[in-house]
Design an enzyme around this catalytic site. Structure first.
Site, mmCIF file in Angstrom:
data_model
loop_
_atom_site.group_PDB
_atom_site.id
_atom_site.type_symbol
_atom_site.label_atom_id
_atom_site.label_comp_id
_atom_site.label_asym_id
_atom_site.label_seq_id
_atom_site.Cartn_x
_atom_site.Cartn_y
_atom_site.Cartn_z
ATOM 1 C CG ASP A 149 -2.008 -9.145 14.021
ATOM 2 O OD1 ASP A 149 -2.093 -8.546 12.932
ATOM 3 O OD2 ASP A 149 -2.833 -8.982 14.939
ATOM 4 C CB CYS B 30 -8.442 -9.767 -4.785
ATOM 5 S SG CYS B 30 -9.061 -10.592 -6.270
ATOM 6 C CG ASP C 26 -3.030 -9.380 -1.837
ATOM 7 O OD1 ASP C 26 -4.048 -8.662 -1.855
ATOM 8 O OD2 ASP C 26 -2.945 -10.449 -2.459
ATOM 9 C CB CYS D 188 -1.375 -10.109 3.961
ATOM 10 S SG CYS D 188 -1.806 -8.872 5.181
ATOM 11 C CB ALA D 189 2.779 -14.446 3.010
ATOM 12 N N PRO E 6 -2.364 -17.419 0.632
ATOM 13 C CG PRO E 6 -3.417 -18.702 -1.025
ATOM 14 C CD PRO E 6 -3.387 -17.313 -0.429
ATOM 15 N N GLY E 7 0.155 -17.957 -0.445
ATOM 16 C CA GLY E 7 1.548 -18.106 -0.840
ATOM 17 C C GLY E 7 1.900 -17.866 -2.288
ATOM 18 N N GLY E 8 0.916 -17.570 -3.141
ATOM 19 C CA GLY E 8 1.219 -17.379 -4.558
ATOM 20 C C GLY E 8 2.132 -16.195 -4.813
ATOM 21 C CE LYS E 9 -1.235 -10.559 -4.977
ATOM 22 N NZ LYS E 9 -2.311 -11.502 -4.537
#
Length: 472
Positions: A339, A409, A356, A288-289, A291-294
């Protein structure tokens, strides 16, 4: 020839045009966008500020005041609603939303800032004249003069029920959280008044801007050369801008070598990367990438070990944000739109998997204060099947001996431990790994084996993490 463009006025009392205050008009526009379009202040405010800075009469102090007015009003909305309700002659639902926004802005200036009372009332009434008209400005003036009769503590004594009679409602009014959120957070903390008071207070504090130096592309030493920059508390890649700071002014951030990332988010990625493995360590998945921070931090950590990261995100536009965050990564990676509950990759293809999952976001109320007023208890029912489906998919995607990190979160037990417990009942060939040793320098992680971070204890978002190893 008569001038019909003039407004009618009383004899002997010349009409005075209202003074346009760019700071308060901007704050009002931001609040209307949040209210009318369900927008988020952290997305609405930056473009409004950029446009305002083009004016010669709008400087950094004006931007700081506008930001405080918007976020302060949103954080304290529940408290201010209770106060305003005592000062109007009708139910709040019968007050027009734009009028209520102006009243809330005025209440925040009176009760939540050091602006003198007379200046707060005067400036807000002038705003009302500009955006609402003279008639409703008189109503605003009358209400705010009543609000100004007491300070915040005085009002809380009047509008909050005594703690001994109704502790949850008392805390909800005093700390401006919906009652159901207070109850859920209290359950997650495990009881006790001191802890919940500290957590709710922390939710109403303005969070520091935290940067991440992406390994192989930037260093903390480089970021620490910025003004008012200090090391992070827990992550070796974190740097905090203690005076707010403008991340876009940091060269490494502009170039994508560093990013804005809460330290809790960094710790989740680090814990997954540090989890012990049995066998090869070559293929990692962020399922579940967006918006890309992790994903950007994971990709950089994977590159140090010669591993590849596959970053998958269901929404194509968010997959584009992931690709932007990973651009320039020193090692191999791939970004796809897919998905996670119906993955295109074969089962058992990965050594490490991070999920995440989408959630209520109750762990990030410092950053998105308006979310507390939008979420409802029944939102949990909407997320529950997706969260369980993604965790099951993650366990099917990892090989035997590999590890999965399940993260949210949100500290809500229905989104954390309940999900993990339910899925493990259905997937017996897996076991929880104690995640606490993976964050050896972080105190107050609880009884384990999972980890819950807290704003009031760790200065992070309330991130949850469970590490699961597939055993068969």
């Amino acid at each position: 020839m008569s001038d019909t463009s003039r407004r009618p006025r009383k004899p002997g009392k010349p009409y005075r045009r209202p003074k346009k205050d760019p700071v308060r008009i901007l704050a009002f526009e931001a609040l209307r966008a949040v209210d009318e379009r369900d927008a988020y202040a952290n997305l609405v405010l930056p473009p409004l500020l950029r446009k305002a800075r083009e004016r010669e009469d709008f400087d950094g102090r004006d931007a700081a005041l506008a930001t405080e007015l918007v976020y302060g009003t949103l954080r304290r909305q529940g408290t201010y609603d209770a106060v305003i309700a005592e000062c109007v002659d009708r139910p709040l639902r019968e007050v027009d939303p734009p009028v209520l926004d102006v009243l809330s802005l005025g209440a925040h200036q009176l009760l939540g800032t050091r602006i003198p009372s007379h200046a707060a009332v005067s400036a807000t009434v002038e705003l009302a004249r500009v955006v609402l008209g003279d008639g409703r400005a008189k109503f605003v003036n009358a209400v705010l003069r009543k609000v100004a009769q007491h300070d915040l503590d005085g009002w809380l004594e009047r509008v909050a029920p005594p703690y001994d009679e109704d502790p949850e409602d008392h805390l909800a009014v005093v700390h401006s959280h919906p009652r159901w959120v207070v109850s859920a957070l209290w359950d997650s903390l495990g009881g006790g008044r001191a802890g919940i008071e500290q957590l709710l207070a922390a939710d109403n504090e303005r969070p520091e801007v935290t940067l991440v130096a992406r390994p192989g592309r930037a260093t903390t030493e480089e970021l620490l050369r910025e003004d008012a920059a200090v090391p992070g508390r827990w992550s070796p890649y974190a740097v905090r801008l203690t005076e707010g700071g403008e991340p876009g002014a940091v060269e490494a951030v502009r170039e994508g070598r560093a990013g804005v990332q809460d330290e809790g988010s960094q710790l989740v990625a680090l814990a997954l990367a540090n989890a012990p493995l049995e066998g090869p360590d070559e293929k990692w998945l962020d399922g579940c990438a967006g918006p890309g921070g992790k994903a950007a931090l994971l990709a950089a950590l994977a590159a140090e070990r010669g591993a590849l990261l596959l970053a998958s995100e269901k929404q194509p536009h968010r997959a584009g944000l992931v690709a932007k965050a990973l651009h320039g990564n020193p090692g191999p990676y791939q970004v796809i739109a897919a998905d996670g509950t119906r993955p295109p990759w074969r089962p058992g293809a990965f050594d490490r998997v991070l999920m995440d999952v989408p959630c209520t976001g109750l762990g990030a109320l410092r950053r998105r204060p308006e979310a507390r007023w939008r979420r409802r208890p029944d939102d949990l029912d909407g997320f529950a099947p997706l969260q369980r489906g993604l965790l099951r998919s993650a366990l099917e995607s990892v090989r035997v001996g590999g590890v999965v990190g399940y993260a949210t979160c949100s500290p809500h037990l229905a989104e954390t431990r309940a999900v993990v417990a339910d899925v493990l009942k259905q997937f017996p060939a897996a076991e929880l790994v104690d995640a606490r040793p993976l964050l050896p320098d972080v105190p107050g992680l609880g009884d384990g084996p999972d980890v819950q971070l807290w704003p009031h204890l760790h200065g992070t978002d309330a991130m949850y993490l469970a590490i699961v190893r597939r055993t068969g």
